[in-house]
Design a protein around this motif. Sequence first.
Motif, PDB file in Angstrom:
ATOM      1  N   LEU C  57     117.110  48.631  20.096  1.00  0.00           N
ATOM      2  CA  LEU C  57     117.660  48.659  21.453  1.00  0.00           C
ATOM      3  C   LEU C  57     116.660  48.082  22.450  1.00  0.00           C
ATOM      4  O   LEU C  57     117.026  47.342  23.368  1.00  0.00           O
ATOM      5  N   TRP C  58     115.365  48.409  22.251  1.00  0.00           N
ATOM      6  CA  TRP C  58     114.372  47.909  23.204  1.00  0.00           C
ATOM      7  C   TRP C  58     114.152  46.417  23.056  1.00  0.00           C
ATOM      8  O   TRP C  58     114.008  45.704  24.061  1.00  0.00           O
ATOM      9  N   VAL C  59     114.126  45.921  21.827  1.00  0.00           N
ATOM     10  CA  VAL C  59     113.961  44.468  21.649  1.00  0.00           C
ATOM     11  C   VAL C  59     115.146  43.734  22.261  1.00  0.00           C
ATOM     12  O   VAL C  59     114.986  42.721  22.964  1.00  0.00           O
ATOM     13  N   ALA C  60     116.364  44.264  22.041  1.00  0.00           N
ATOM     14  CA  ALA C  60     117.553  43.626  22.612  1.00  0.00           C
ATOM     15  C   ALA C  60     117.493  43.662  24.138  1.00  0.00           C
ATOM     16  O   ALA C  60     117.841  42.671  24.809  1.00  0.00           O
ATOM     17  N   ALA C  61     117.027  44.780  24.695  1.00  0.00           N
ATOM     18  CA  ALA C  61     116.932  44.886  26.156  1.00  0.00           C
ATOM     19  C   ALA C  61     115.920  43.879  26.711  1.00  0.00           C
ATOM     20  O   ALA C  61     116.146  43.232  27.737  1.00  0.00           O
ATOM     21  N   LEU C  62     114.798  43.742  25.990  1.00  0.00           N
ATOM     22  CA  LEU C  62     113.778  42.766  26.383  1.00  0.00           C
ATOM     23  C   LEU C  62     114.376  41.358  26.460  1.00  0.00           C
ATOM     24  O   LEU C  62     114.189  40.632  27.449  1.00  0.00           O
ATOM     25  N   LEU C  63     115.113  40.995  25.404  1.00  0.00           N
ATOM     26  CA  LEU C  63     115.649  39.634  25.342  1.00  0.00           C
ATOM     27  C   LEU C  63     116.731  39.430  26.397  1.00  0.00           C
ATOM     28  O   LEU C  63     116.796  38.374  27.035  1.00  0.00           O
ATOM     29  N   ALA C  64     117.572  40.450  26.588  1.00  0.00           N
ATOM     30  CA  ALA C  64     118.634  40.318  27.589  1.00  0.00           C
ATOM     31  C   ALA C  64     118.030  40.168  28.979  1.00  0.00           C
ATOM     32  O   ALA C  64     118.476  39.340  29.784  1.00  0.00           O
ATOM     33  N   ALA C  65     116.997  40.974  29.272  1.00  0.00           N
ATOM     34  CA  ALA C  65     116.346  40.868  30.580  1.00  0.00           C
ATOM     35  C   ALA C  65     115.716  39.489  30.731  1.00  0.00           C
ATOM     36  O   ALA C  65     115.828  38.843  31.775  1.00  0.00           O
ATOM     37  N   LEU C  66     115.074  39.026  29.665  1.00  0.00           N
ATOM     38  CA  LEU C  66     114.403  37.725  29.694  1.00  0.00           C
ATOM     39  C   LEU C  66     115.385  36.600  29.995  1.00  0.00           C
ATOM     40  O   LEU C  66     115.135  35.742  30.836  1.00  0.00           O
ATOM     41  N   LEU C  67     116.550  36.638  29.311  1.00  0.00           N
ATOM     42  CA  LEU C  67     117.501  35.536  29.444  1.00  0.00           C
ATOM     43  C   LEU C  67     118.150  35.513  30.819  1.00  0.00           C
ATOM     44  O   LEU C  67     118.682  34.488  31.229  1.00  0.00           O
TER      45      LEU C  67
END
Lengths: 241, 52, 223
Positions: C57-67
Amino acid sequence: MSIWRYANPAEFMRITDPLVAPLWGAAAVLLAVGLWWSVALTPDDYQQGSTVKILFIHVPAAMLAINTYAVMAVASGVGLIRRHHVSFLVAKAAAPVGAAFTAIALITGAVWGQPMWGTWWVWDARLTAVLIMFFFYLGYMALWAAVEEPEKAADLSAVLCLVGVVFAFLSRYAVNFWATLHQGASLSVAEGQRVDDAFRTPLYLMIVAFYLFFVAILLVRARTEIRARRARSLRLQEARA
Amino acid sequence: MIEYLTTDRHALYVVAAYGATAAILGWLVWTTLAANARARREMQDAEQRRKR
Amino acid sequence: MVRSPFAALVRRDTRLALRLGGGGAVGIAFFVLAVVLIPLGVGRETATLARIAGGVLWVAALLAALLSLDRLFQADYEDGSLDQLMLAPMPLEQVVLAKTIAHWLTTGLPMTLIAPVLGAMLQLPDTALPALVLAMAAGTPALSFIGAIGAAITVGVRRGGLLLSILVLPLYIPTLVFGARVVEHALLGLSTAGVMGLLGGLTLFAAALSPFASALALRINAR
């Protein structure tokens, strides 16, 4: 007379010019002696066998992998505050050197780890932190390369470097914290833990040799950047005239 | 030396470590000196053109 | 009703992001989709999924925020609104803060709200879900604040998306470590208070640093 006099590009070139050759020479001599001593004259470690010889390059490379970033951070800070181009250019010149030492530390560490730990890589706090460091260098160099205007690139990458140094500390702390649960018994053999006398002198020699090499190559790279910048501004003047 | 390379069971690892280090540092020195020579030439060219 | 310029800017950016084509909903869809892909990749075994749920969940959140970072300053930089905002009497640091808050309202907040659903789908036990939501609430603002620095630095770079990710992802590592560790502690039945404190402290630190660093980078880019 203040030390800021050296921040004048012309003055910097004049003062560093006679230093370059002796620095290369001293680095080469110490490196040769250190290599000979560490490869041929040291005994094998009773536990590590002959792989202990790898540590003579691994330890200095790992030290420089971290300290180069400190040099860049200081240079970036001085550049931003005092608006000295030489400082920015020193930071720019240091980054590829730091990246190279980080790569060396990672590769020699992996090659040492395979026979000693039975694996190329462990998610040890120290290893992971150095790997992250490598990406800080890559990002910094990528930013310099991506921004077309050199003045903007200098300021922006200095901001990035200073933000990066803060987060490098935070990452190191976070990674330490992370490694405590995932890895019950640490495999890490701390380099400084116990260095036998037979290994100490050649190790110190190699550390000094690596630092001299670093200063020599940093000076040459910084001088290159200053020359390139001068050539660029002359070309621009020409185009305007 | 030859005896070490053929009999020590870790010899390959040690050679690989030193080889990789030599390759990376060699590449670094090579590109540094090449870039330095290029910058020196370009600056001299530009300065000469300005004098004329 | 007196509306402060700060609140007006937050509203403007939030609305722009939520508008069709503004990218807010797409970012959340990306977050959900990235999480849904994980069981398809690693298998549907309950114990495995629960074990990795926090990290995923945290890795996905990181990537979503990044994009979604490119919409923070990019559009305003390109159409000149950013120059207008810089001329406004409001300090640039406040402008950055308002825009970052709007970014969090349209990325971090919805991700926090949807996280328990995804956590349950990843077989996290119900007892760990409150900690997950709290961790997301405390940690995702740091993603927006740290990301704003990267977005401000790369705002003038054409096609700077890849550059932005290589600059920002290493800076996200502490948030990832502490955020995922909160969920792990909750899963193991350990106390989460200590890690939560570290995560919250990190967010506060990022919030204190980011407006100044981002505003500095924007000023350099506007020269």
